[in-house]
Each structure stands twice: as C-alpha cells, then as structure tokens.
Write an enzyme that holds these catalytic residues in place. Structure first.
Site, PDB file in Angstrom:
ATOM      1  N   GLY A 550       0.832  -1.205   0.000  1.00 56.32           N
ATOM      2  CA  GLY A 550       0.000   0.000   0.000  1.00 56.32           C
ATOM      3  C   GLY A 550       0.859   1.245   0.000  1.00 56.32           C
ATOM      4  N   ASP A 668      -9.572  10.505  14.088  1.00 55.61           N
ATOM      5  CA  ASP A 668      -9.703  10.079  12.697  1.00 55.61           C
ATOM      6  C   ASP A 668     -10.213   8.638  12.640  1.00 55.61           C
ATOM      7  OD1 ASP A 668      -9.598  10.182   9.961  1.00 55.61           O
ATOM      8  OD2 ASP A 668      -7.414  10.000   9.811  1.00 55.61           O
TER       9      ASP A 668
HETATM   10  P1  AMP Z   1      -1.524   3.937   6.311  1.00 55.14           P
HETATM   11  O1  AMP Z   1      -0.341   4.764   6.012  1.00 55.14           O
HETATM   12  O2  AMP Z   1      -1.538   3.442   7.723  1.00 55.14           O
HETATM   13  O3  AMP Z   1      -2.816   4.578   5.910  1.00 55.14           O
HETATM   14  O4  AMP Z   1      -1.367   2.625   5.419  1.00 55.14           O
HETATM   15  C1  AMP Z   1      -1.620   2.602   4.039  1.00 55.14           C
HETATM   16  C2  AMP Z   1      -2.183   1.264   3.629  1.00 55.14           C
HETATM   17  O5  AMP Z   1      -1.239   0.230   3.888  1.00 55.14           O
HETATM   18  C3  AMP Z   1      -3.431   0.872   4.414  1.00 55.14           C
HETATM   19  O6  AMP Z   1      -4.581   1.366   3.844  1.00 55.14           O
HETATM   20  C4  AMP Z   1      -3.374  -0.648   4.360  1.00 55.14           C
HETATM   21  O7  AMP Z   1      -3.943  -1.116   3.175  1.00 55.14           O
HETATM   22  C5  AMP Z   1      -1.896  -0.930   4.341  1.00 55.14           C
HETATM   23  N1  AMP Z   1      -1.426  -1.244   5.703  1.00 55.14           N
HETATM   24  C6  AMP Z   1      -0.973  -0.385   6.637  1.00 55.14           C
HETATM   25  N2  AMP Z   1      -0.622  -1.021   7.762  1.00 55.14           N
HETATM   26  C7  AMP Z   1      -0.859  -2.332   7.551  1.00 55.14           C
HETATM   27  C8  AMP Z   1      -0.718  -3.513   8.349  1.00 55.14           C
HETATM   28  N3  AMP Z   1      -0.274  -3.456   9.595  1.00 55.14           N
HETATM   29  N4  AMP Z   1      -1.064  -4.690   7.801  1.00 55.14           N
HETATM   30  C9  AMP Z   1      -1.539  -4.746   6.534  1.00 55.14           C
HETATM   31  N5  AMP Z   1      -1.703  -3.679   5.749  1.00 55.14           N
HETATM   32  C10 AMP Z   1      -1.373  -2.476   6.236  1.00 55.14           C
END
Ligand code: AMP
Length: 910
Positions: A550, A668
């Site tokens: 992601g 949030d």
């Molecule tokens: P974030 O920066 O936390 O919004 O992360 C971006 C994207 O990465 C999220 O929308 C998830 O799809 C993926 N992601 C973040 N943290 C995790 C995690 N611990 N396990 C799996 N996918 C994650």
C-alpha cells in the site's frame, strides 16, 4: 542476505521465445534496464514461452523465484474483450544437462499461475505509470543437478522486470561450544534437517551436539554440547586458556624494561560491541611497540562508568565497560603506554577512540521496599525508583505469594505509582513480595524477595507505635520484615464485617489500579527521545521486506518478515519514510510510532519497533492480512452474517474504550483506519491525525479534517473529545453495516455539514437491525453529553451478542426496540463450545483448571478477560497471555456464527 543464497541467474540469460521481446527501458530512476515484454491481447489462444538458461542448484533442495513484473489491466485496453488475460504461468524443468537447446513445453512442470496482486507500487516506466508487482513462488528441486525456469504467456500484456532465484540456508553457527556448518534448508516447507555439530578447539563432547535447520533458515532445538578441556574456560563461544601463576610471573618479568626506547604508537582497529548498557572494546596492538615489550593500555571515557577488569594498566587488548546510561552517546579512548611514555595520559598520537550510542535497556531492579499499615488482610508497600530507570517508568508490577506455597501460585498486581495496597491476604501468614519496573524497553528484573507476615489485627497500628514496630533485617539476600507488636489500638470491629461484595470491589480496584495516561510525543523536545521511550529500535538487518502492499501518507507500506534474536520469525507491515523528507515530516512520521508504542490491547495495532538509525526510517507493526476494513468489506459485500459484523464492531469499540481510558482521542476514526487480520479481528490504527493542529491555518484545518466522520462541535470549534470519537464510531458502525458504503454517498462536505445541522442523520443500511441503527443515532446526538461512552457501547454490543435472537432479528420496517440500555432477555441458545476444546486447540490446555476455577467457562465470560485478569489468576507468561487474548475474539466470532446458524434453523418457513 544472511541465510539466503542467490543462484546464478541474470535476465540477459533469458532466451526469447517468438512473441516475447527484449526491450530496454528506463526505470523510475532513469537507469536503463532490460525487460521482456509480450502483449498479444487481440488474438485468442496465445501460448508464448520464454525460458532461462540452465541454473545449477548448488545443493539447494527448495528454490524461491521472485518475479517483478508489470501487467496491464484488461479494462485499460480498448476493444479486447474475451481475448485479454491478466495472468501468466511459471514452470520449471529439472535437468543434468546445462546446455539443452530444445526442451519440449510438455516437459516443463507448472509451479503456479501468477496474477497481478491487488497491492502494487506505482512506477513511471517510460512515459507511463505502471503498477509494479512482486510475487515469490517456491518449488522443490531435488532430482537433478540444476533446472530451467520458463514463463508462459497466455494472452496478457506483461513486462518482466526482474527475476531473482535463491535458496535458504541456516548460517554457520556456534551453540553450546559446538560449530554447526552453513546448512541448506530441507526440501519441504515443513522439513527439519538434523545437523551434528563439532566441538570447538580445546573442548570435548559432553553429549552429542545436534540442531535442526528449519525451512526458513533458522536453527531450532539445540541439544547436547561440548565442554572446555581442563585448563580452558568458555569465553564468547570459544575455549580460552586460563592464566597459570607461572604465566603471570613470566608476564611480569617480561614487562621489565630492558632497553629504554620510545613510547608506542596508537593501538589499532578499535572495535566496540554494544550490549544494552554495556560495551566491549577490543583493539589490536600498536604498529610500533617502541622496541619494548612492556606495553600497557589505558581506557578513557567521560562520565561515571565501570571498566573491567580495570581502567588502566591493561595487559590484554580488551576491556568491558558497564553501568552506562541507556541510549546515550559515549566516546571511548584507548591509549597505549610503555615504560618510557611520559606523564599519566596517552597523547593523541598514542591513542584511538570510538563513539557509539548505547541501546535501550530495561530498568535495574527495585531495591528498597517498605511496608506499612500491616493488618490481618492488608499491607501497603512503597518502594524507590530503581537506580537506573533507563527511561520513563510506565508501571510497576508486584508479584506476591505465600512463602510456604513457594511460587506455585502467586498473584500479580500492576500500578503506575511507587506504592501498592495489597489486600485479601490471609492472617498470620508469611508472604513474599517482588517488585519490578517497566519502561518502553520492557520489564526489569524483579527485586530480591521481600518477606513479611500479616498479623491478627483488623486495623493498622496507629500512632508512633506503628513506625517503631517495623524493623527491616537483611537475611540471606532477602529482607524480612518483623512485626513486633507492642501496642495495639483496636478502635472498632466493624472492619472485620466487610461485606464480600465490597471486598471484591476493593480487590478489583486494586488489581486495576491507576490507569495509565497516554503521553503526547509532541511534548518532547527531541522526537528521537520520544520514539525511543516508547518504541524498540530494530536493526534493519532483522527485517526482510517482501512486497509493497500500500501507499501511506509518508511513503510505501510493505509486508515482510521480522526475526528478532531468540524469537520466531513473524510477518510484519513495514511503513517507510520516503527519501528527501524534512525534519518535520520525520517527526510527524515517527510520532505515530511513539503513540502506538504506548498501547497494548488486542484491538489496537501492535507496534513491533522502529528503524531510525539507518535509512529509510521505518515503522514496523504487526501484519494484518485483510488490510483496511472499508476495502475488505467492499470486497465481501453481503457475505457476512449480522453477528459477524457486530463481532467486528465489538472489537473496534473495545479498542476505542481502551484508548479513551488512556485519555487518548483518536480524531480520525473511520473504517479506512481499521485493519483486519486473517481471523477477522479488527484493530484500530492510524495514529497520525491525533496531533494538535493548533498553528495550522483555518483553510488547512478544514481540508485536513475528515468531515463525514467528525462530530459537529469538532468541525465548528475543534472540540475533540472521547465523545467526538463516539460520533465517528457511529459512522464506522454505518460503514460496517453497509459493507463499506461511503457515508453520505456523493454529497459534498458543505452539504453534509448543513444536513447534520438541520437534524438529518444517515438512514439504516439495508438489513441493519433496528437496535444497531438506534445505537448509531445515539452516537450522533447533537449534544455530546447525551452520546453513550465507549464502555456503554461495549456493554450494549455484548448484550446483543449474548441474546441475538431478541435483538438482532428486527430490521428496517419493524417496530424499534424501545431502549438498548435495558437488559435484553430471551431464550439462550445451547452451545457446544467448551473451554477444554478451545484451550486444547490453541495448545494452552495447561490453563484449563486455572480458567475454569476463575469462572471462565463460556464464550460470554471470556468477553471481559484482560491481561491483568490473567496475571491475577496466574497466567503470567506474556506470550501465553497474547495467544489467549488473540484467540478469544476468534472464539466469540465462531460462537456467534454458531448461534446465528441455530437461529436460522429454528425459523419456521411461512
Ligand atoms: P496507512 O499509512 O496506515 O494509511 O497505510 C496505508 C495502507 O497500507 C493501508 O490502507 C493498508 O492497506 C496498508 N497497511 C498499513 N498497515 C498495515 C498492516 N499493519 N497490515 C496490513 N496492511 C497495512
């Protein structure tokens, strides 16, 4: 890669087939790369093969193939319906012949069909933005000396960017004085290879040394080992000669100066090895000894530190420095001197130095414990902060047991202060207490035992007598408190008649004392100090990144493996800070880790640690297989039962209750910020927006705020409270019940604000039970004091889960349930669940009696189980606590599913 060996393969060795083309392109960094491309999407029945040269397997039994590729989405290619594909096939063929010109396609065995993943990185290739996929497959290769790989295109538009082939090994290792050679892992993903070790020099076998090489390249189950021969001692995995008195006198005569020559030059190659708060310094002798043999070394450092064996007059080229402050920079100097050196200190040209930073370390043990207010059942304990706290003390843990019971059964209590009131003790009984402190680096050692006896008095002794009757004596390492009762004031006997209920209540209060409060990392001047207070620094070499999953606000999010010393490898998510960041971005990025690191709850995403000492800066968290809740629900539209959805909501509110108990306001909360694991357990994540946006401009403020999820008072005048989080929670409930629909659909933010102000609220999603929509409406009360607290919401959901028949059946058009705050009744369904089976299934059956005796006999009763509860009934091993808590949610979900099925079976068709 340690434990991973690359096999010899270069892309240039890949032979082109008919339709595959070798194309040179520029990658995103403008570096030319070779790719193989095919794009016959217009014609049906494609079968285009591309194969590698022969790859020797070099003793490997299972090989891994990592393929990086881009794949065009068929929808993005106009007019290709029916013929266009979005996968390709990977094959292999084992052979002893390293130069086969022609291999029949039917001789290749298929490894797998490879599809583009949902998660990918965007890369600019040429003038196009492409999605770069990374896929890894593995296959057993045991029959021939080597193999060929092949790629079969069946009508997709693919570019192969890179192919990496490797195998895994358990690296050379010394355990129990036996050396185990570099060993290839076994052929199967579950195979263990038994390896016999050989004793290191000057040692002999005690019991045959053996270890197993696991499929992931880690050594497991060391058995047996060797012992040093007489006259040698074990040091750092080797046997070193002990000094004899003859050696010592020889050494002393040798130091007598024979010819007065020159001082030595500087020692060389000073290296340091940091172990928490101690350091071992090693160096080699100077290049020039000055024509003498009486060389001695002197170590130097600023600050109050301990050198061993000593600081000066060192004959050996090694010194150990201890009692350093945790996480502090030190410079150490080693000077060389001999009999003709001048003065007491070595000059610059006679010394070398090294600068290093010590690690985080657990606090030192608590040393002085005092008891007061001793009665028949109670005592108050107080203690001093450990000498070396090595960070902010987050809490203390008191372990106590009856002396004659030893540690067979003990109780644990936690407290944020340096004192604890222990109640519920037996009269006239000797108890043993141990106290330990916890910081972000973990628990320190327990204090030495502290013993004392309860007495027969219902009330504490008061007046001067109280203090004068307490004596501390030191006996055999421990401290025994003798109570010499001289004056006893018995004021009233009423205390002896405490009702049981009240006692329980008191007990409960003591077992959950002083709830911890969250510390805002932005109150620290130095962001690194904050992050190291709450997060463990991980060495980047322990992380193996596998693929991009992601894109976050600060850079890519990848999945991969983390292996920490002495622990099993675990799957983790890795967020990295993209290059070219500003100080503020680094601080904001790391603040999320400083916040997350303070939480410890099964419904809050768990922080494993951070990498800040090398680039890229990374945050490592537990891996959540199903990604974010909104996308997950959209993907599974209509596939869950109401009870499963309520189970997810329960998890979220349980996490939110924990946060609000810690006085943390999320700001949030939204389904996109909830992550889901493979057991459908939901965890709150994304602790980025929680920071105070004080000095942001009005415009920045309103664009940053997630309007659809935010309470009106928070939008209007930034009043963020647990009650504004409750509003957001209501919106999350709506998102969950509508399988990830966008709240207020395509209405504009301005229209949403206006509609809410005029009293409009989101209607019940399709098939949503009335009681759940009612709960949403409660969360959206205009006046925040009328909104339920997270504790109330949790209780309501628990009641719904316990009695789904009466509460969850009514949807849409029926008469609403009057109030949820009343207890809900109704027939209970019979469950075939048993605590025995459950514990057996998770390998924790040793706790069967403990849990049953404490009343945890049904899934319902487990709803309230916390880490503290477990500690108080004797389940103290943290990994066991984690395993039980993680599986409790799973138990509940499947139990609810069972009830749901029974409900459906019991419905009579009309
Ligand atoms: P974030 O920066 O936390 O919004 O992360 C971006 C994207 O990465 C999220 O929308 C998830 O799809 C993926 N992601 C973040 N943290 C995790 C995690 N611990 N396990 C799996 N996918 C994650």
């Amino acid at each position: 890669f340690r434990g991973r060996m690359a096999l010899d393969l270069r892309l240039s060795q890949v032979r082109t087939g008919v339709a595959w083309e070798e194309v040179s392109i520029m990658d995103e960094k403008n570096i030319p790369i070779r790719t193989y491309q095919v794009c016959n999407v217009m014609e049906p029945s494609q079968s285009n093969w591309l194969r590698t040269d022969w790859i020797p397997r070099s003793g490997a039994q299972r090989i891994y193939v990592e393929i990086k590729f881009t794949l065009r989405d068929c929808n993005s290619l106009p007019g290709v319906t029916g013929t266009c594909k979005e996968t390709f096939n990977l094959y292999y063929y084992e052979s002893n012949n390293d130069r086969e010109h022609y291999i029949r396609e039917s001789n290749f065995l298929k490894i797998d069909t490879v599809a583009a993943d949902e998660s990918f990185t965007q890369v600019d290739i040429g003038d196009r933005i492409m999605k770069l996929n990374t896929e890894v497959r593995n296959v057993k290769v045991t029959t021939r000396k080597g193999f060929y790989l092949a790629f079969q295109d069946v009508g997709a538009c693919i570019a192969l960017i890179s192919v990496r082939v490797f195998y895994k090994t358990c690296p050379l290792s010394i355990r129990n004085l036996a050396t185990f050679p570099d060993t290839n892992t076994g052929a199967d993903t579950s195979s263990l290879v038994e390896v016999r070790g050989s004793c290191v020099n000057q040692s002999e076998e005690r019991e045959e040394p053996k270890m197993y090489c696991g499929a992931d390249g880690e050594w497991l189950v060391p058995i047996g080992g060797c012992v040093c021969n007489p006259g040698y001692e074990e040091k750092g995995g080797a046997c070193q000669a002990l000094l004899t008195s003859a050696d010592i006198s020889k050494c002393c005569t040798e130091t007598q100066p024979k010819t007065p020559n020159k001082p030595p030059s500087a020692p060389q190659q000073l290296i340091s090895e940091v172990n928490e708060t101690s350091v071992v310094l090693e160096w080699s002798a100077p290049l020039r000894l000055g024509g003498r043999t009486d060389i001695r070394y002197k170590a130097g450092s600023l600050g109050d530190v301990l050198f061993s064996p000593q600081q000066s007059g060192l004959g050996a080229t090694r010194v150990c420095v201890s009692e350093l402050q945790a996480h502090t920079r030190y410079t150490f100097t080693i000077g060389a001197r001999n009999g003709v050196s001048q003065g007491h200190t070595a000059r610059a040209r006679e010394s070398v130095s090294v600068t290093l930073t010590t690690n985080q370390a657990a606090p030192s043990p608590v040393t002085s414990i005092q008891a007061s207010d001793v009665t028949r059942h109670d005592v108050s304990l107080a203690w001093q902060q450990p000498d070396r706290a090595n960070g902010v003390i987050l809490e203390y843990e008191v372990k106590y047991y009856e002396k004659n019971q030893k540690e067979r059964s003990y109780r644990i209590m936690k407290t944020a202060s340096r004192s604890a009131d222990i109640t519920g003790l037996n009269p006239l009984t000797v108890y043993v207490f141990h106290v330990r402190a916890r910081t972000a680096a973990g628990y320190g050692e327990f204090s030495a035992p502290f013993e004392f006896s309860t007495n027969s008095d219902p009330l504490p002794l008061i007046g001067n007598a109280a203090n004068s009757t307490l004596l501390l004596l030191s006996i055999s390492g421990g401290v025994v408190l003798l109570l010499i009762s001289t004056t006893v004031f018995i004021i009233s006997h009423r205390r002896g008649q405490y009702s049981k209920a009240k006692q329980d209540l008191e007990e409960e209060k003591h077992l959950n004392p002083g709830v911890r409060i969250y510390v805002d990392p932005f109150t620290y001047e130095d962001p690194d100090q904050a992050v190291h207070e709450f997060a463990k620094e991980i060495d980047a070499s322990n992380i193996h990144i596998e693929k991009v999953i992601g894109i976050g606000e600060f850079g890519e999010v990848c999945s991969g493996c983390l292996r920490l010393q002495g622990k099993r490898e675990i799957y983790v998510a890795i967020k990295s800070l993209k290059a070219g960041y500003t100080d503020k971005q680094r601080r904001d990025f790391l603040s999320e880790a400083s916040i997350m690191g303070q939480f410890d709850h099964p419904n809050i995403i768990r922080l494993e640690g951070v990498v800040t000492r090398c680039k890229p800066v990374m945050i490592i968290t537990e891996y959540m297989e199903n990604g974010s809740l909104n996308t997950f629900l959209r993907k599974h539209d209509g596939q869950f039962t109401v009870i499963q959805l309520v189970g997810m909501l329960r998890g979220i509110v349980s996490g939110m209750k924990y946060l609000s108990d810690m006085s943390y306001v999320h700001r949030d909360l939204a389904a996109r910020n909830i992550l889901v694991n493979s057991n459908l357990v939901c965890k709150v994540s994304d602790f980025g927006l929680s920071r105070v946006l004080e000095d942001e401009s009005e415009a920045a403020y309103t664009t940053q705020i997630p309007i659809r999820w935010t309470a009106p008072e928070a939008i209007a005048y930034r009043k963020f409270t647990p009650a504004s989080d409750t509003w957001s929670y209501g919106v999350v409930m709506w998102e969950v019940m509508s399988y990830g629909e966008r709240p207020y659909w395509d209405m504009s933010n301005q229209d949403v604000i206006k509609a809410i102000d005029e009293g409009y609220r989101l209607p019940p999603p399709m098939d949503c039970p009335v009681c759940l929509h009612q709960l949403m409406l409660d969360c959206w009360q205009r006046d925040r004091i009328h909104r339920p607290s997270f504790t109330q919401i949790l209780n309501i959901l628990d009641k719904l889960i316990r009695n789904p028949t009466t509460t969850l059946r009514r949807t849409g058009g029926e008469r609403p349930v009057p109030t949820l705050l009343e207890p809900v009744g109704g027939p209970e369904f019979v469950s075939v669940w048993s605590v025995e089976y459950w514990l057996q299934a998770i390998g924790m059956d040793m706790y069967r009696d403990t849990l049953t005796a404490a009343g945890y006999t049904s899934p319902d009763s487990l709803l309230t189980l916390t880490q503290q509860d477990m500690a108080s009934i004797g389940i103290v091993t943290p990994s066991h606590q984690d395993q039980i808590l993680a599986s409790v949610q799973q138990v509940l979900l499947s139990h609810m599913q069972q009830i749901e099925e029974q409900m459906q079976d019991s419905m009579v068709p009309v």
